[in-house]
Enzyme design. Structure first.
Site, short mmCIF file in Angstrom:
data_model
loop_
_atom_site.label_atom_id
_atom_site.label_comp_id
_atom_site.label_asym_id
_atom_site.label_seq_id
_atom_site.Cartn_x
_atom_site.Cartn_y
_atom_site.Cartn_z
N THR A 1 -6.08 -9.66 3.89
CA THR A 1 -6.15 -9.86 5.34
C THR A 1 -7.58 -9.73 5.86
OG1 THR A 1 -3.92 -9.06 5.65
CG2 THR A 1 -5.35 -8.94 7.55
N THR B 1 -4.07 -5.25 1.38
CA THR B 1 -3.61 -3.87 1.44
C THR B 1 -2.38 -3.58 0.58
OG1 THR B 1 -2.38 -4.42 3.43
CG2 THR B 1 -4.55 -3.41 3.72
N ASP B 2 -1.51 -4.57 0.38
CA ASP B 2 -0.22 -4.27 -0.26
C ASP B 2 -0.36 -3.54 -1.59
OD1 ASP B 2 0.92 -5.48 1.85
OD2 ASP B 2 2.13 -6.91 0.70
N LYS C 1 0.24 3.00 0.06
CA LYS C 1 0.51 2.33 1.33
C LYS C 1 1.90 2.75 1.77
CE LYS C 1 0.50 -2.13 3.71
NZ LYS C 1 0.37 -3.58 3.64
#
Lengths: 420, 583
Positions: free
Chosen positions: A80, A156-157, A234
């Site tokens: 992202t 981020t995942d 996360k």
């Protein structure tokens, strides 16, 4: 483009349509900036008024190397933080180069001197595989020979998988900082910018010498955490403060004005060259048990030649053991795999806390069958570590899996390590 | 004169992109977060946004929230939920009542806003209908667009380096109705706003202060389109339009005078002057030909100079037409004129500020002065309570809009549109016609609709055998009449009063007193007092004093009645008044 329909005339720019949208409409951008869809059936005539409109080009900023500032490196991998919207079409462009990021955050160049910069690939983090971890580790290692710290921008995942991989593969006493964004950088409120600045602060100025993830501490743009690369996860799909420390306190708090506050013990910075040990045995798997889960999945992995399995057990590290129907028990399969020399490690789905091989009879049965409870290691970290350990042919898997390499496990269960 | 309106109306549903209630709160917020916004690469080339960004740079934006009535969507921590279908339905109702064409497939857009009023940095908005019109007494007024958008966060305070917003208002569904500049004069603007207002009120919209906001665009022949934000009510609108017309005339006059003086351009050389304003270093700039044109009257352009400085964070702009003053005497003014090389007709502006700031401000003023030579600048202005306006910012260029990629387009199917049509509220025109048949004046009917009381009105008319004019009158005036008793009207009180009227126990004029008696628990006593022999006594007194009756000396008659029986003078007064009127 002028579109004449049964209901009137529309003038605007004809837009490409997403493959997911209904095929019965065309999209048009009207003069006042609004997009609307017009039903194809209603269209009588379409007339081209002007030639194609140029899509927006994003300015790039040349990297200026400033004297006297801490020198750092930057490895861009996608995600992202690197995605860019085309304002006309709304399409997401992935080729958001490090130079473009710098254009959006000009302060970065006032803070650090970015000596090394490389766009390795442009991947959403769910598309990343251990092969990419190896490439990132090598690039980080290469850069760290020349600079005092490095930033890795990442989706981020699965950032916490990569941070674990780098923790094992890059043995460093310089800061390696992973960061990213939960809100895309086309909007003024994106967390990409402030995360990047906090990451640069840690890479360029901190006295820390390990692999960390730097992200928002809370919902505000004023405070950030540096979290140990092997102790982070996360924990939320969408919040800016999605990354939380697990079983251990945060290492550093970084304030917007650049101040850094140590929150717990960490490895200190030393100006030494890193050792890179970037390898990975791909025949490892992470398996989750649950009520009704079929232990036959272990046969599948055994047949496919897998060399190690991490079972994410329940509670203390249980698998279905003394089930009413015998074939539901995982114990015989675990025993079979262990006998075949396949390493079976056990972690817990509770995420927080330590596994235990003794408290209950079922735990002892699993342990006796040959499974190794991996103390307070996170499942994802255990999986990454296993791939890395098994890539060393002369290592004893059990001994190495229980040895602490990068703070991934600890003797002490921190009182303050829960739900931070 | 050309006038266009832009009306923003909040809808009475939950929020547009999440299920939180559309609730404005004034209790202590449960939490606050700090954010910073920044302009992003693609926007740095956009002048408007760059200018806004300049103002927001380094500013902390604080968002206040309530845990029970706000969620992660408002804090820009979660993607939007699908567009509120009820709000869309209401929007389409309004579209149909305004003779508009609904869009076949709606695309939600992001409109870049960087003043902090949207935590995301953009406002979500969708065009849902185009090409409508309403019929007015002065012809058709075309309605160009109807947009469904999210309301912005509410600004609570602003201080240096900090601005505080509350997200309670953020995301409330808002309809934006824009007319073409077909409105001909101030009176017509008022009428148009009223007609659109009535259409809105028959649909499910919010009422009360701040739920409807009207902006108005005004231009006069030779002038320019100026947008005025924040007209409070219809009367205010009339005044605004009128004064804006006069302001533009004033500027055209200045412009003509400048050209007569042979001024083609203000060069704008900024110099430090040797005098000190407010004891600080002072810079000045010559404004060629402006002497005597900057000050004077309610439309003086000097005010705009100050407002522009304030936008940049500076105060203390002083111009030639207000000197000598501020501690500067004639001698000093002469010296300034010399230092700035002012000739006879030249004016000047001064500012006490650091050099960088002074240059920034004076550059803006020079730019402005040059615009005046050409005519009326295209401004966005803020409405003041007295009908004048203050400079806010230059008219923005095309809004920067791009698609909201977190949402899919919404297809307006034939079935959906049919459903909206089936449940379409009665058009205000038809309602008014029906009311006229009931003997209700058009003005009263309009008031019933605009106040939102018409539905209640119809229910009461149906329920009680009381003349509709009386019901309407009570509904519209009772709240005000009860103020002297410091009472707030309760529905059940009104219904009791109507029942009493229906049964012939009281007259309309006695309702406030009757309700006061109810509020004190003395309803029965009040009615008893009325019914006792009071009626008889009054009849007697009236019979015996025909002369007083014909002279209409009610007070005297009340006195005579009270001599014979103990009663509420007010009640007696009202009864006698009623009798005399009838006879």
């Amino acid at each position: 483009m002028r579109v004449r329909t049964k209901k009137g005339v529309f003038e605007g720019i004809l837009l490409p349509r997403s493959e997911f949208y209904s095929k019965d409409f065309v999209s048009i951008k009207l003069k006042d900036g609004y997009n609307i869809g017009i039903r194809k059936r209603e269209i009588i005539e379409m007339k081209r008024l002007k030639k194609k409109v140029e899509l927006e080009k994003f300015p790039r900023r040349r990297i200026k190397v400033r004297e006297g500032l801490p020198e750092i490196g930057l490895v861009a991998t996608g995600g992202t933080i690197a995605s860019r919207l085309d304002y006309l079409t709304g399409g997401v462009k992935m080729a958001f180069s490090p130079e473009e990021i710098l254009f959006a955050v000009p302060e970065l160049q006032e803070m650090v001197s970015i000596k090394e910069m490389r766009l390795l690939f442009n991947l959403a983090s769910e598309d990343m595989t251990p092969r990419e971890w190896v490439k990132i580790a090598r690039e980080v290692g290469r850069q760290l020979k020349k600079v005092r710290g490095a930033i890795v921008t990442h989706g981020t995942d699965t950032m916490h998988f990569t941070s674990a991989a780098l923790s094992f593969m890059v043995q460093t006493s310089k800061p390696v900082v992973l960061t990213g964004a939960q809100r895309s950088s086309d909007r003024g409120s994106s967390d990409a910018f402030s995360n990047l600045l906090a990451a640069a602060r840690v890479a360029g100025y901190s006295d820390l010498g390990e692999v960390v993830v730097v992200f928002h501490e809370g919902l505000g743009d004023d405070k950030f955490f540096a979290l140990r690369g092997t102790r982070v996860r996360k924990m939320h799909t969408e919040r800016r403060d999605a990354f939380r420390p697990i079983n251990t306190p945060p290492l550093l708090r970084i304030y917007k004005d650049g101040r850094m506050e140590p929150l717990s013990e960490y490895e200190k910075f030393k100006d030494e060259k890193p050792k890179v040990d970037a390898r990975f045995e791909e025949k490892v798997a992470l398996v989750k048990v649950y009520p009704g889960s079929d232990p036959g999945i272990l046969d599948y992995y055994a047949e496919k030649g897998f060399k190690g399995i991490i079972i994410e057990g329940t509670g203390f590290g249980h698998v279905p053991t003394q089930t009413l129907r015998r074939k539901d028990s995982w114990i015989p399969k675990v025993r079979k795999l262990a006998k075949e020399g396949i390493f079976v490690g056990v972690t817990s789905q509770t995420i927080y806390g330590r596994t235990n091989p003794l408290v209950y009879r079922n735990l002892r049965l699993l342990s006796k069958a040959g499974a190794v409870h991996l103390e307070d290691m996170l499942s994802e970290v255990a999986y990454v570590k296993l791939g890395w350990v098994l890539a060393h042919k002369d290592w004893d898997p059990k001994e190495m899996m229980l040895r602490n390499f990068a703070g991934e496990k600890s003797e002490k269960s921190e009182i303050g390590g829960y739900l931070i | 004169m050309k006038v266009g309106l832009e009306i923003h109306q909040q809808l009475d549903t939950h929020k547009l992109f999440c299920s939180c209630p559309s609730l404005i709160r004034n209790d202590e917020p449960h939490g606050r977060i700090v954010r910073n916004l920044r302009a992003i690469a693609g926007e740095l080339g956009d002048v408007d946004i760059a200018a806004q960004y300049e103002q927001m740079k380094g500013k902390d934006i604080i968002y206040e929230f309530y845990e029970d009535t706000n969620c992660l969507v408002e804090l820009d921590e979660e993607p939007p939920h699908p567009l509120n279908k009820e709000a869309l339905k209401i929007g389409l109702q309004v579209a149909l009542l305004l003779n508009m064409e609904p869009v076949e497939e709606i695309h939600v857009m992001r409109k870049t806003v960087i003043d902090g009023s949207n935590p995301s940095g953009f406002q979500r908005t969708a065009l849902i209908a185009r090409n409508g019109y309403i019929n007015t007494s002065k012809g058709k007024v075309r309605i160009s667009s109807l947009c469904l958008e999210e309301d912005a966060a509410r600004k609570i305070s602003e201080s240096e380096g900090k601005v505080v917003y509350r997200v309670d208002r953020l995301g409330i569904p808002l309809l934006e109705i824009r007319t073409e500049p077909d409105i001909k004069d101030p009176e017509h603007a008022k009428e148009t706003a009223k007609l659109i207002g009535m259409v809105l009120r028959v649909c499910k919209v919010k009422r009360g202060i701040g739920t409807i906001r009207q902006d108005v665009n005004v231009s006069i022949p030779g002038g320019n389109r100026v947008e005025i934000k924040g007209a409070q009510d219809l009367r205010h609108l009339h005044l605004l339009v009128e004064k804006e017309g006069r302001r533009q005339e004033h500027i055209l006059k200045i412009s003509r005078e400048l050209r007569k003086r042979g001024i083609k351009r203000v060069r704008g050389e900024v110099k430090k002057v040797s005098v000190k304003l407010f004891g600080r270093e002072t810079f000045g700039v010559k404004l060629e030909g402006f002497k005597g044109l900057i000050g004077g009257g309610e439309f003086r352009i000097g005010k705009d100079f100050s407002a522009m400085a304030k936008n940049l964070g500076y105060q203390g702009v002083v111009h030639c037409d207000e000197l000598p003053n501020y501690g500067l005497g004639k001698e000093e003014v002469k010296r300034i004129r010399e230092e700035l090389n002012c000739e006879d007709k030249d004016g000047f502006a001064l500012i006490a500020a650091d050099e960088r700031g002074a240059r920034k401000v004076l550059k803006e003023i020079v730019k402005r002065a040059n615009q005046y030579i050409k005519g009326v600048p295209r401004d966005v202005r803020k409405a003041n309570p007295d009908g004048t306006t203050s400079y806010l910012r230059p008219m923005p260029g095309e809004a920067r809009m791009y698609p909201e990629t977190d949402l899919e387009p919404v297809v307006i199917s034939k079935e959906f549109l049919e459903e909206v049509k089936r449940n379409l509220p009665e058009h205000p025109k038809k309602i008014l016609k029906r009311y006229e048949e009931w003997g209700i004046h058009r003005g009263v009917g309009e008031k019933l609709i605009l106040s939102g009381k018409f539905k209640r009105f119809e229910k009461l008319v149906e329920k009680y055998e009381v003349r509709p004019t009386i019901v309407a009158d009570l509904l519209l005036s009772l709240e005000h009449l009860l103020k002297k008793f410091e009472l707030e009207l309760k529905d059940e009180w009104l219904e009791k009063a109507l029942k009493a009227i229906e049964e012939g126990k009281i007259t309309k004029n006695l309702v406030p007193e009757f309700i006061y008696a109810i509020s004190k628990g003395k309803e029965e006593e009040f009615l008893e007092e009325l019914s006792q022999d009071l009626g008889e006594v009054i009849e007697e007194v009236l019979r015996e004093n025909q002369e007083l009756v014909s002279q209409g000396r009610i007070e005297k008659l009340v006195g005579l009645v009270l001599r014979r029986v103990r009663a509420n003078p007010k009640v007696v007064y009202e009864i006698i008044k009623g009798r005399i009127k009838r006879s």
